[in-house]
Design a protein around this motif. Structure first.
Motif, PDB file in Angstrom:
ATOM      1  N   LYS A  63       0.857  -1.187   0.000  1.00 21.74           N
ATOM      2  CA  LYS A  63       0.000   0.000   0.000  1.00 21.74           C
ATOM      3  C   LYS A  63       0.895   1.240   0.000  1.00 21.74           C
ATOM      4  O   LYS A  63       2.114   1.135   0.171  1.00 21.74           O
ATOM      5  N   ASP A 117      -0.296  -5.148   1.006  1.00 23.61           N
ATOM      6  CA  ASP A 117      -1.630  -5.129   0.426  1.00 23.61           C
ATOM      7  C   ASP A 117      -2.021  -6.536  -0.010  1.00 23.61           C
ATOM      8  O   ASP A 117      -3.073  -7.036   0.364  1.00 23.61           O
ATOM      9  N   LYS A 118      -1.154  -7.189  -0.823  1.00 23.83           N
ATOM     10  CA  LYS A 118      -1.446  -8.523  -1.346  1.00 23.83           C
ATOM     11  C   LYS A 118      -0.167  -9.306  -1.535  1.00 23.83           C
ATOM     12  O   LYS A 118       0.889  -8.743  -1.802  1.00 23.83           O
TER      13      LYS A 118
END
Length: 180
Positions: free
Chosen positions: A19, A25-26
């Motif tokens: 992020k 984030d992933k």
């Protein structure tokens, strides 16, 4: 693996998406082919896929402003994975270490895979077939191989393809929505 056939090795590529604040984030993973081991004439023939020029992007923006068209951008997620491999070629891959499928070490590809030499060509061909087949009034620009347009009484739409991104200028939301 069928006798007389060779396989293309594959590997997992791991990527960490962050992020803006630096937090995770992933976690992403992609299976990619080691296309450098492909053989011309056996695994592929054509690899060239045109890419739009920056001047064409600028021209499309100018056309949109001049004719008061709405300008939209689309990014096709995992585009290469959606394109079909030319049926003349039987492509087999060897699954990487860590791929758990009991008793299965090889698989045949029917759709393209990132890393294949012809992946971009397969995607471009499928994308062009979709656009020109969507409405018979679509035309391909004679100057820009990645530009398609349709102009008639009720609809003006220009589609510029840049690999897996579409830049679309249009004046008809209903037609645009059905196209998308």
């Amino acid at each position: 693996l069928p006798s007389g056939k060779e396989s293309i090795r594959t590997k997992f590529v791991f990527k960490l998406k962050l992020k803006a604040d630096g937090s995770v984030d992933k976690y992403k993973v992609r299976l990619v082919a080691k296309g450098f081991s492909q053989y011309f004439g056996i695994d592929y023939e054509e690899t060239f896929a045109p890419v739009s020029q920056i001047i064409s992007i600028k021209l499309l923006i100018a056309i949109a402003v001049q004719f008061k068209l709405r300008l939209r951008h689309l990014d096709v997620a995992t585009a290469f994975l959606q394109s079909k491999i030319d049926p003349r070629f039987e492509i087999f891959v060897e699954f990487p270490e860590g791929f758990l499928l009991e008793g299965c070490k090889y698989g045949q590809l029917f759709k393209s895979l990132y890393g294949l030499k012809q992946a971009a060509r397969d995607w471009f061909t499928m994308s062009e077939q979709f656009i020109l087949g969507f409405d018979s009034r679509f035309e391909k620009s004679p100057c820009e191989p990645c530009m398609y347009f349709l102009r008639c009484k009720e609809v003006s739409i220009f589609v510029l393809v840049h690999v897996d991104d579409y830049i679309i200028a249009h004046n008809n939301d209903k037609f645009y929505d059905s196209f998308v």
